[in-house]
Write a protein that holds these residues in place. Sequence first.
Motif, PDB file in Angstrom:
ATOM      1  N   GLU A  21      31.991  80.628  41.969  1.00 33.21           N
ATOM      2  CA  GLU A  21      30.614  80.450  41.572  1.00 33.21           C
ATOM      3  C   GLU A  21      30.513  80.408  40.048  1.00 33.21           C
ATOM      4  O   GLU A  21      31.409  80.841  39.339  1.00 33.21           O
ATOM      5  CB  GLU A  21      29.710  81.540  42.147  1.00 33.21           C
ATOM      6  N   THR A  22      29.395  79.896  39.565  1.00 31.60           N
ATOM      7  CA  THR A  22      29.172  79.869  38.122  1.00 31.60           C
ATOM      8  C   THR A  22      28.871  81.282  37.639  1.00 31.60           C
ATOM      9  O   THR A  22      28.606  82.189  38.441  1.00 31.60           O
ATOM     10  CB  THR A  22      27.982  78.963  37.765  1.00 31.60           C
ATOM     11  N   GLU A  23      28.903  81.470  36.339  1.00 30.37           N
ATOM     12  CA  GLU A  23      28.596  82.785  35.770  1.00 30.37           C
ATOM     13  C   GLU A  23      27.153  83.182  36.094  1.00 30.37           C
ATOM     14  O   GLU A  23      26.886  84.337  36.426  1.00 30.37           O
ATOM     15  CB  GLU A  23      28.839  82.784  34.260  1.00 30.37           C
ATOM     16  N   ILE A  24      26.226  82.246  36.014  1.00 29.53           N
ATOM     17  CA  ILE A  24      24.827  82.541  36.349  1.00 29.53           C
ATOM     18  C   ILE A  24      24.715  82.903  37.829  1.00 29.53           C
ATOM     19  O   ILE A  24      23.995  83.844  38.199  1.00 29.53           O
ATOM     20  CB  ILE A  24      23.906  81.350  35.999  1.00 29.53           C
ATOM     21  N   HIS A  63      13.383  98.298  38.877  1.00 33.10           N
ATOM     22  CA  HIS A  63      12.564  97.365  38.089  1.00 33.10           C
ATOM     23  C   HIS A  63      13.240  97.050  36.750  1.00 33.10           C
ATOM     24  O   HIS A  63      13.303  95.885  36.337  1.00 33.10           O
ATOM     25  CB  HIS A  63      11.160  97.933  37.866  1.00 33.10           C
ATOM     26  N   LYS A  64      13.776  98.066  36.081  1.00 31.03           N
ATOM     27  CA  LYS A  64      14.444  97.872  34.788  1.00 31.03           C
ATOM     28  C   LYS A  64      15.666  96.966  34.942  1.00 31.03           C
ATOM     29  O   LYS A  64      15.865  96.026  34.159  1.00 31.03           O
ATOM     30  CB  LYS A  64      14.867  99.220  34.209  1.00 31.03           C
ATOM     31  N   LEU A  65      16.473  97.229  35.959  1.00 32.58           N
ATOM     32  CA  LEU A  65      17.663  96.412  36.181  1.00 32.58           C
ATOM     33  C   LEU A  65      17.305  94.981  36.558  1.00 32.58           C
ATOM     34  O   LEU A  65      17.910  94.019  36.057  1.00 32.58           O
ATOM     35  CB  LEU A  65      18.541  97.038  37.267  1.00 32.58           C
ATOM     36  N   LEU A  66      16.317  94.819  37.435  1.00 33.90           N
ATOM     37  CA  LEU A  66      15.900  93.468  37.827  1.00 33.90           C
ATOM     38  C   LEU A  66      15.335  92.698  36.640  1.00 33.90           C
ATOM     39  O   LEU A  66      15.604  91.496  36.493  1.00 33.90           O
ATOM     40  CB  LEU A  66      14.872  93.528  38.961  1.00 33.90           C
ATOM     41  N   SER A  67      14.588  93.365  35.789  1.00 30.84           N
ATOM     42  CA  SER A  67      14.047  92.702  34.592  1.00 30.84           C
ATOM     43  C   SER A  67      15.161  92.231  33.671  1.00 30.84           C
ATOM     44  O   SER A  67      15.131  91.105  33.152  1.00 30.84           O
ATOM     45  CB  SER A  67      13.111  93.642  33.832  1.00 30.84           C
ATOM     46  N   ARG A  71      16.157  88.321  32.769  1.00 26.96           N
ATOM     47  CA  ARG A  71      16.298  87.802  31.395  1.00 26.96           C
ATOM     48  C   ARG A  71      17.632  87.094  31.219  1.00 26.96           C
ATOM     49  O   ARG A  71      17.702  86.035  30.602  1.00 26.96           O
ATOM     50  CB  ARG A  71      16.130  88.925  30.381  1.00 26.96           C
ATOM     51  N   ILE A  72      18.678  87.676  31.751  1.00 28.51           N
ATOM     52  CA  ILE A  72      20.009  87.055  31.653  1.00 28.51           C
ATOM     53  C   ILE A  72      20.003  85.711  32.381  1.00 28.51           C
ATOM     54  O   ILE A  72      20.409  84.681  31.834  1.00 28.51           O
ATOM     55  CB  ILE A  72      21.091  87.987  32.241  1.00 28.51           C
TER      56      ILE A  72
END
Length: 91
Positions: A21-24, A63-67, A71-72
């Motif tokens: 898979e790609t990095e994204i 929520h913090k991790l998903l945010s 962003r990434i």
Amino acid sequence: MTIYPDSELYQEIKNGNWIEETEIEKYIEVRTLVENLEIPVEFAALGASNAFQLIGNLPEARHKLLSKLDRIINNVDEEELRNYRRNLRHL
């Protein structure tokens, strides 16, 4: 996930039986895991092969991790992530 040249999976890729898979896409998979984990757990992605370090207790930090993952996924260039991984000496 890091695929090392001496692994069976690397050979499968060379044989055309599996496509990495790609990095994204890797970050999308991590996001899916964080979003759906139902057990209390300390989630950590702190290895050198991770361009971005992630750590937090679930479900409290979900929520913090998903945010951060959003962003990434939405703002970091695929080529930038590939270059990061390619330039790690130990891989």
